[in-house]
Design an enzyme around this catalytic site. Sequence first.
Site, PDB file in Angstrom:
ATOM      1  N   GLY A   1     -32.935 -14.129  38.325  1.00  0.00           N
ATOM      2  CA  GLY A   1     -32.813 -15.479  38.273  1.00  0.00           C
ATOM      3  C   GLY A   1     -32.690 -16.057  39.658  1.00  0.00           C
ATOM      4  O   GLY A   1     -32.242 -14.997  40.575  1.00  0.00           O
TER       5      GLY A   1
ATOM      6  N   GLN B   1     -30.600 -21.161  46.919  1.00  0.00           N
ATOM      7  CA  GLN B   1     -30.756 -20.058  47.535  1.00  0.00           C
ATOM      8  C   GLN B   1     -31.857 -19.573  48.558  1.00  0.00           C
ATOM      9  O   GLN B   1     -31.571 -19.005  49.356  1.00  0.00           O
ATOM     10  CB  GLN B   1     -30.618 -18.867  46.496  1.00  0.00           C
ATOM     11  CG  GLN B   1     -29.499 -18.893  45.659  1.00  0.00           C
ATOM     12  CD  GLN B   1     -29.605 -17.814  44.579  1.00  0.00           C
ATOM     13  OE1 GLN B   1     -30.312 -18.179  43.360  1.00  0.00           O
ATOM     14  NE2 GLN B   1     -28.970 -16.755  44.652  1.00  0.00           N
TER      15      GLN B   1
ATOM     16  N   CYS C   1     -24.914 -11.804  42.506  1.00  0.00           N
ATOM     17  CA  CYS C   1     -25.751 -12.978  42.965  1.00  0.00           C
ATOM     18  C   CYS C   1     -26.575 -12.346  44.186  1.00  0.00           C
ATOM     19  O   CYS C   1     -26.005 -11.653  44.996  1.00  0.00           O
ATOM     20  CB  CYS C   1     -24.677 -13.997  43.321  1.00  0.00           C
ATOM     21  SG  CYS C   1     -25.471 -15.452  43.933  1.00  0.00           S
ATOM     22  N   LEU C   2     -27.649 -12.935  44.126  1.00  0.00           N
ATOM     23  CA  LEU C   2     -28.440 -12.405  45.366  1.00  0.00           C
ATOM     24  C   LEU C   2     -27.783 -12.712  46.731  1.00  0.00           C
ATOM     25  O   LEU C   2     -28.155 -12.559  47.813  1.00  0.00           O
ATOM     26  CB  LEU C   2     -29.876 -12.758  45.396  1.00  0.00           C
ATOM     27  CG  LEU C   2     -30.822 -12.065  44.181  1.00  0.00           C
ATOM     28  CD1 LEU C   2     -32.058 -12.649  44.114  1.00  0.00           C
ATOM     29  CD2 LEU C   2     -30.798 -10.502  44.603  1.00  0.00           C
TER      30      LEU C   2
ATOM     31  N   HIS D   1     -25.339 -19.486  35.296  1.00  0.00           N
ATOM     32  CA  HIS D   1     -24.949 -19.023  36.663  1.00  0.00           C
ATOM     33  C   HIS D   1     -25.854 -19.802  37.579  1.00  0.00           C
ATOM     34  O   HIS D   1     -25.483 -20.301  38.926  1.00  0.00           O
ATOM     35  CB  HIS D   1     -25.277 -17.422  36.817  1.00  0.00           C
ATOM     36  CG  HIS D   1     -25.260 -16.844  38.078  1.00  0.00           C
ATOM     37  ND1 HIS D   1     -24.355 -15.916  38.621  1.00  0.00           N
ATOM     38  CD2 HIS D   1     -26.181 -17.010  39.280  1.00  0.00           C
ATOM     39  CE1 HIS D   1     -24.654 -15.553  39.799  1.00  0.00           C
ATOM     40  NE2 HIS D   1     -25.716 -16.192  40.202  1.00  0.00           N
ATOM     41  N   GLU D   2     -27.079 -20.073  37.442  1.00  0.00           N
ATOM     42  CA  GLU D   2     -28.019 -20.622  38.175  1.00  0.00           C
ATOM     43  C   GLU D   2     -27.808 -22.258  38.080  1.00  0.00           C
ATOM     44  O   GLU D   2     -27.929 -22.885  39.121  1.00  0.00           O
ATOM     45  CB  GLU D   2     -29.538 -20.618  37.540  1.00  0.00           C
ATOM     46  CG  GLU D   2     -30.132 -19.188  37.229  1.00  0.00           C
ATOM     47  CD  GLU D   2     -29.880 -18.347  38.639  1.00  0.00           C
ATOM     48  OE1 GLU D   2     -29.964 -19.024  39.757  1.00  0.00           O
ATOM     49  OE2 GLU D   2     -29.946 -17.130  38.537  1.00  0.00           O
TER      50      GLU D   2
ATOM     51  N   HIS E   1     -25.235 -22.769  40.757  1.00  0.00           N
ATOM     52  CA  HIS E   1     -25.810 -23.007  42.222  1.00  0.00           C
ATOM     53  C   HIS E   1     -26.343 -24.250  42.500  1.00  0.00           C
ATOM     54  O   HIS E   1     -26.342 -24.857  43.674  1.00  0.00           O
ATOM     55  CB  HIS E   1     -27.062 -22.099  42.196  1.00  0.00           C
ATOM     56  CG  HIS E   1     -26.628 -20.586  42.467  1.00  0.00           C
ATOM     57  ND1 HIS E   1     -25.985 -20.356  43.715  1.00  0.00           N
ATOM     58  CD2 HIS E   1     -27.209 -19.604  41.870  1.00  0.00           C
ATOM     59  CE1 HIS E   1     -26.114 -18.998  43.854  1.00  0.00           C
ATOM     60  NE2 HIS E   1     -26.546 -18.400  42.604  1.00  0.00           N
TER      61      HIS E   1
HETATM   62  O1  GNR Z   1     -29.996 -10.956  39.650  1.00  0.00           O
HETATM   63  C1  GNR Z   1     -28.937 -11.518  39.252  1.00  0.00           C
HETATM   64  N1  GNR Z   1     -28.187 -10.876  38.164  1.00  0.00           N
HETATM   65  C2  GNR Z   1     -27.316 -11.593  37.523  1.00  0.00           C
HETATM   66  C3  GNR Z   1     -26.338 -10.552  36.730  1.00  0.00           C
HETATM   67  C4  GNR Z   1     -25.544 -11.070  35.999  1.00  0.00           C
HETATM   68  C5  GNR Z   1     -25.303 -12.581  36.112  1.00  0.00           C
HETATM   69  C6  GNR Z   1     -26.006 -13.364  36.868  1.00  0.00           C
HETATM   70  C7  GNR Z   1     -27.058 -12.720  37.507  1.00  0.00           C
HETATM   71  S1  GNR Z   1     -28.104 -13.858  38.546  1.00  0.00           S
HETATM   72  C8  GNR Z   1     -28.391 -12.789  39.661  1.00  0.00           C
HETATM   73  C9  GNR Z   1     -29.463 -13.597  40.408  1.00  0.00           C
HETATM   74  C10 GNR Z   1     -28.924 -14.728  41.252  1.00  0.00           C
HETATM   75  O2  GNR Z   1     -28.312 -14.641  42.100  1.00  0.00           O
HETATM   76  N2  GNR Z   1     -29.329 -15.821  40.678  1.00  0.00           N
HETATM   77  O3  GNR Z   1     -28.752 -16.841  41.363  1.00  0.00           O
HETATM   78 NI    NI Z   2     -26.884 -16.130  42.093  1.00  0.00          NI
END
Ligand code: GNR
Ligand code: NI
Length: 171
Positions: free
Chosen positions: A46, A51, A91-92, A133-134, A137
């Site tokens: 995601g 980001q 998270c990236l 999670h997104e 953000h």
């Molecule tokens: O690549 C991603 N893997 C992930 C693994 C577990 C829970 C959430 C994520 S999201 C993350 C990519 C990212 O940072 N999205 O904002």
């Molecule tokens: Ni993230």
Amino acid sequence: MTLLSVLHFPDKRLRIVAKPVNKITSEIKQTTKDMLETMYKEHGIGLAAIQVNIHKRIIVIDVSKEGDQPIVLINPLITTQSGEEESEEGCLSVPETKANIKRSEFVTVQFIDLEGKDKEIQADGLLAICIQHELDHLEGRLFIDYLSKLKQKRIYTRLEKNQRINQNLKE
Ligand code: GNR
Ligand code: NI
């Protein structure tokens, strides 16, 4: 096609609350293409626009094994949530960091698609986690915000240096 560079914690721009998209312009469509390309290249499941330093309510997701099922969510809103589960997140924008986070198990999310149509998805499993999670953000929240202050401090100390080095390399 353009690869976008991903902001890393503790960059303050990751704390900006994203603004709604008013109109699906060709620029917005291009942004979603670039975001998907960037997400696949970085092996993420995601990516939120914030980001890549675009402060709009745009999310791309692909939780499929083959990476051939992209979803684009514009102005997403979680309308129902239930259950609870804990899973390991990354998270990236927070490199080399993993932590167990509690989320809702099921969510319903409303959004508009690239045609400007109202859509709704009911999600569980990894998709439900990724959506939450997104959406965090978009509010300037990171998964590490749920950890203890001590753990956050350790992550900060470990990553702050890299951030400074990267900043100097750019100047
Ligand atoms: O690549 C991603 N893997 C992930 C693994 C577990 C829970 C959430 C994520 S999201 C993350 C990519 C990212 O940072 N999205 O904002
Ligand atoms: Ni993230």
